[in-house]
Design a protein around this motif. Structure first.
Motif, short mmCIF file in Angstrom:
data_model
loop_
_atom_site.label_atom_id
_atom_site.label_comp_id
_atom_site.label_asym_id
_atom_site.label_seq_id
_atom_site.Cartn_x
_atom_site.Cartn_y
_atom_site.Cartn_z
N MET A 379 -9.14 21.39 30.14
CA MET A 379 -9.28 20.67 28.87
C MET A 379 -8.05 19.83 28.55
N ASP A 380 -6.88 20.28 29.04
CA ASP A 380 -5.64 19.57 28.75
C ASP A 380 -5.37 18.40 29.70
N GLN A 381 -6.27 18.15 30.63
CA GLN A 381 -6.03 17.11 31.64
C GLN A 381 -6.41 15.71 31.17
N TRP A 382 -7.39 15.63 30.26
CA TRP A 382 -7.96 14.32 29.96
C TRP A 382 -8.09 14.09 28.46
N GLY A 383 -8.15 12.82 28.10
CA GLY A 383 -8.42 12.44 26.73
C GLY A 383 -7.30 12.80 25.77
N HIS A 384 -7.68 12.99 24.50
CA HIS A 384 -6.64 13.21 23.48
C HIS A 384 -5.97 14.57 23.64
N LEU A 385 -6.64 15.54 24.27
CA LEU A 385 -5.96 16.82 24.50
C LEU A 385 -4.85 16.68 25.54
N ARG A 386 -4.98 15.74 26.45
CA ARG A 386 -3.90 15.43 27.38
C ARG A 386 -2.69 14.89 26.61
N LEU A 387 -2.93 13.98 25.67
CA LEU A 387 -1.84 13.47 24.83
C LEU A 387 -1.23 14.60 24.02
N ARG A 388 -2.06 15.45 23.45
CA ARG A 388 -1.55 16.57 22.65
C ARG A 388 -0.66 17.48 23.49
N LYS A 389 -1.07 17.78 24.70
CA LYS A 389 -0.30 18.66 25.57
C LYS A 389 1.07 18.07 25.89
N LEU A 390 1.12 16.77 26.18
CA LEU A 390 2.39 16.11 26.48
C LEU A 390 3.31 16.10 25.28
N LEU A 391 2.77 15.83 24.10
CA LEU A 391 3.59 15.84 22.89
C LEU A 391 4.08 17.25 22.58
N TYR A 392 3.30 18.25 22.88
CA TYR A 392 3.69 19.64 22.66
C TYR A 392 4.82 20.05 23.60
N ASP A 393 4.71 19.62 24.85
CA ASP A 393 5.66 20.07 25.88
C ASP A 393 6.95 19.26 25.92
N HIS A 394 6.91 17.98 25.53
CA HIS A 394 8.03 17.09 25.83
C HIS A 394 8.62 16.38 24.61
N THR A 395 8.24 16.82 23.41
CA THR A 395 8.91 16.31 22.22
C THR A 395 9.45 17.50 21.43
N ILE A 396 10.26 17.21 20.44
CA ILE A 396 10.83 18.27 19.60
C ILE A 396 10.54 17.93 18.15
N PRO A 397 10.46 18.96 17.31
CA PRO A 397 10.23 18.69 15.88
C PRO A 397 11.33 17.82 15.29
N ILE A 398 10.96 17.02 14.30
CA ILE A 398 11.88 16.11 13.63
C ILE A 398 12.02 16.55 12.17
N PRO A 399 13.25 16.56 11.63
CA PRO A 399 13.41 16.91 10.20
C PRO A 399 12.56 15.99 9.32
N ASP A 400 11.88 16.58 8.35
CA ASP A 400 11.01 15.83 7.43
C ASP A 400 9.93 15.06 8.18
N GLU A 401 9.40 15.67 9.25
CA GLU A 401 8.44 14.95 10.08
C GLU A 401 7.15 14.60 9.34
N GLU A 402 6.88 15.31 8.24
CA GLU A 402 5.68 14.99 7.47
C GLU A 402 5.77 13.60 6.84
N GLN A 403 6.98 13.02 6.85
CA GLN A 403 7.15 11.66 6.32
C GLN A 403 7.11 10.60 7.42
N TRP A 404 6.98 11.02 8.68
CA TRP A 404 6.92 10.08 9.79
C TRP A 404 5.46 9.67 10.00
N PRO A 405 5.10 8.43 9.65
CA PRO A 405 3.69 8.02 9.76
C PRO A 405 3.22 7.93 11.22
N VAL A 406 1.91 8.06 11.36
CA VAL A 406 1.23 7.78 12.62
C VAL A 406 0.57 6.41 12.48
N VAL A 407 0.74 5.55 13.47
CA VAL A 407 0.15 4.21 13.44
C VAL A 407 -0.75 4.05 14.65
#
Length: 616
Positions: A379-407
């Motif tokens: 399930m983690d190989q394709w589509g948006h779950l692939r993106l989710r897996k990469l963001l989970y593994d290779h990014t770190i939380p950001i202070p006040d991230e709830e204020q960082w918009p998604v575009v």
């Protein structure tokens, strides 16, 4: 219920979402309907279409062969061939609207449209008003009422200046390998650092031996002419998803070119499309991958905003070397796995070539979609779950991230359901807001950039640009809630405002719009067919279409965030700033703005060529 603006009125029904029962992305319904650019005729004359001597493509193919692809693209081509000037009399607009009931639309989907071809071919054909035979008087009026020359002259496509295709290495973006396309009609400085297909295929980048072109829409004759003369007879493999009549036309168009071979992608789930856009280029000096958003037709390389990622030149591994040539992002592994999903003998040789090259310099992550239903670890190989897996593994939380918009920015929209909880918030927004392994589920602002009617009307192409923005009335009327997220396509500081987007991008940006947490360019639009949708109580994901993109993560560049390059043009040297292709902050729709709906009429105001838009 109806909505009304300066661009007209469109009817809204209260029908429930029937997403699972509707033909999704890529359903091409064949009918005789076309969209034409036209306007009210002068008083005391019959309503007529005006035909101007305009070349839809500068190639040797027939008109019918140029219309290979979606109904939306056929519409745009028809618009260019049969425009009519804007007049102040309402007579023709009234007659046209009676012939085609307001809000009825066509229910024809583009490769990018999803889940909404809810009117069958038979129904559409029954609704086509019968045409009266043309009279000699009408033919004379076509000449008499011919529109004034457009800003581009009497042909739709104008020749580019002599220096348009000149590429020099100093202007290339060596930091990210991310480029916009060149746009005809812009000041030269706004094309600095941008690339045309002729630039990409030029000897400047290598001595080409063979190539593969993955895409949705092809004009074979035009494609062949983009290769330099010294490479024009080198083998080319076209990977496509066409079936039946469309495939027969593609086979016919490739026949004059014995060096062009075809490979049909297997589409095992109904209504999926082969929407991936990628080039594999094999040189005497090495190997290169290019992942892009443009179809292989001239219209996509002319006056639209497109994007691409160009890999470094990958050298051949020494024979017997123990070096696998893998990158820290596992790009080589992921590319081979993606190609393997085609199950195509024609690609086996290319997979072997990739194995023989060193891809270790790659810093981007591959995000692919391939048709299928996936469970467990798959399930983690394709589509948006692939993106989710990469963001989970290779990014770190950001202070006040709830204020960082998604575009998110795209050129077509599928059916999202009766409210945001059906897919957008429940699945896709959760993916886009993932940052590291934090359990925090923030709910930051979500800005969706999609051209308004005014954006299309005032673009370089005018209303024909809307033929590549196939958001249908059938989809729009079932998800009015989505429009509250919409923001204008605006790019004033880049100088590229009037080139309508076909590029698709998604990103997470700081509250002051100066930094990026991540950035993705992809062929995937805002649709479940492209990104996948969870099934069976979230234990399975179903993906309908082939899509491909790349993800830029700061960690792969030894950065905490990407700085945004505010004024990317003209490009003079490599920059650490990321060239976002639109203005920030996004500008939300006003009460007068309407999203572009491609299968309803716009007769209240002329476009940049003096024409109006009436589906008929």
């Amino acid at each position: 219920m109806s909505q009304e603006s300066q661009h007209g009125k469109w009817s809204i029904s209260s029908s429930e979402d029937e997403d699972e029962r509707l033909p999704p992305s890529g359903t091409t319904t064949k009918s005789d309907k076309t969209t034409i650019l036209q306007s009210p005729s002068p008083p005391k004359t019959d309503s007529v279409s005006i035909k101007v001597d305009i070349k839809p493509e500068q190639c040797d193919t027939s008109t019918s062969s140029l219309f290979i692809g979606s109904e939306a693209r056929k519409s745009a081509a028809s618009n260019q061939v049969n425009p009519v000037k804007f007049e102040t009399s309402p007579s023709l607009a009234g007659k046209r609207k009676k012939a085609v009931p307001e809000g009825s639309g066509w229910a024809l989907s583009d490769s990018d449209d999803d889940d909404d071809a809810d009117v069958k071919k038979k129904t559409i054909n029954n609704n086509i008003p019968k045409k009266e035979p043309s009279s000699p008087q009408a033919k004379k009026q076509k000449v008499a009422n011919e529109r004034p020359p457009s800003p581009h002259g009497r042909v739709y496509y104008v020749d580019e200046p002599e220096d348009f295709f000149e590429s020099t290495f100093p202007s290339l973006n060596d930091t990210y390998g991310f480029y916009l396309n060149k746009v005809t009609g812009l000041d030269q400085k706004y094309n600095s650092g941008a690339l045309h297909i002729k630039d990409i295929l030029s000897p400047l980048f290598g001595t080409l031996k063979e190539s593969v072109q993955f895409n949705y829409c092809f004009d074979v004759a035009w494609m062949v002419k983009q290769y330099p003369e010294e490479f024009r007879d080198r083998p080319v493999l076209i990977v496509h998803g066409d079936k039946r009549e469309a495939k027969a036309r593609l086979v016919r168009d490739a026949q004059p070119y014995p060096h062009v071979k075809l490979c049909q992608a297997k589409l095992d789930i109904a209504f999926g499309t082969h929407h991936t856009k990628m080039m594999l280029l094999w040189y005497e000096e090495g190997f290169r991958v290019i992942i892009l958003t443009s179809n292989m037709i001239r219209a996509d390389w002319y006056q639209k905003t497109q994007g691409m990622w160009m890999s470094p030149l990958f050298p051949r591994l020494p024979k017997g070397s123990s070096n696998t040539g893998e990158s820290p992002t596992f790009f080589k592994r992921d590319l081979l796995e993606y190609l393997a999903t085609y199950r195509a003998p024609e690609l086996e040789e290319w997979m072997q070539r990739i194995k023989e090259h060193d891809l270790s310099e790659t810093r981007v992550y591959l995000i692919g979609s391939t048709p299928g239903r996936y469970v467990g670890a798959d399930m983690d190989q394709w589509g948006h779950l692939r993106l989710r897996k990469l963001l989970y593994d290779h990014t770190i939380p950001i202070p006040d991230e709830e204020q960082w918009p998604v575009v998110g920015q795209f050129s077509s929209i599928g059916s999202m359901g009766i409210d945001k909880t059906k897919w957008l918030a429940a699945e896709f927004q959760r993916t886009l807001t993932t940052l590291g392994k934090s359990s925090l589920r923030s709910d930051p602002p979500l800005y969706l950039l999609y051209p308004s009617v005014e954006d299309v009307r005032t673009s370089l192409e005018g209303y024909p640009a809307g033929g590549s923005l196939p958001y249908s009335i059938q989809t729009a009327q079932k998800q009015l809630w989505l429009h509250s997220f919409f923001h204008r396509w605006k790019a004033d500081t880049t100088g590229r405002t009037h080139a309508m987007p076909h590029i698709k991008t998604f990103m997470r940006v700081s509250p002051d719009f100066s930094e990026l947490a991540w950035y993705c360019i992809t062929s995937a639009n805002l649709s479940k067919a492209a990104w996948g949708a969870l099934e069976k109580n979230n234990t399975q994901i179903m993906v309908r279409s082939y899509e491909l993109g790349v993800l830029f993560l700061p960690s792969a560049y030894n950065m905490k965030t990407f700085p945004i390059q505010r004024n990317p043009f003209p490009v003079s040297s490599p920059s650490t700033g990321f060239p976002v292709p639109f203005d920030l902050p996004p500008i939300s729709y006003t009460s007068k703005d309407q999203p572009w709906i491609w299968n309803i009429a716009y007769t209240q105001a002329p476009d940049t060529h003096g024409n109006v838009w009436v589906p008929s």
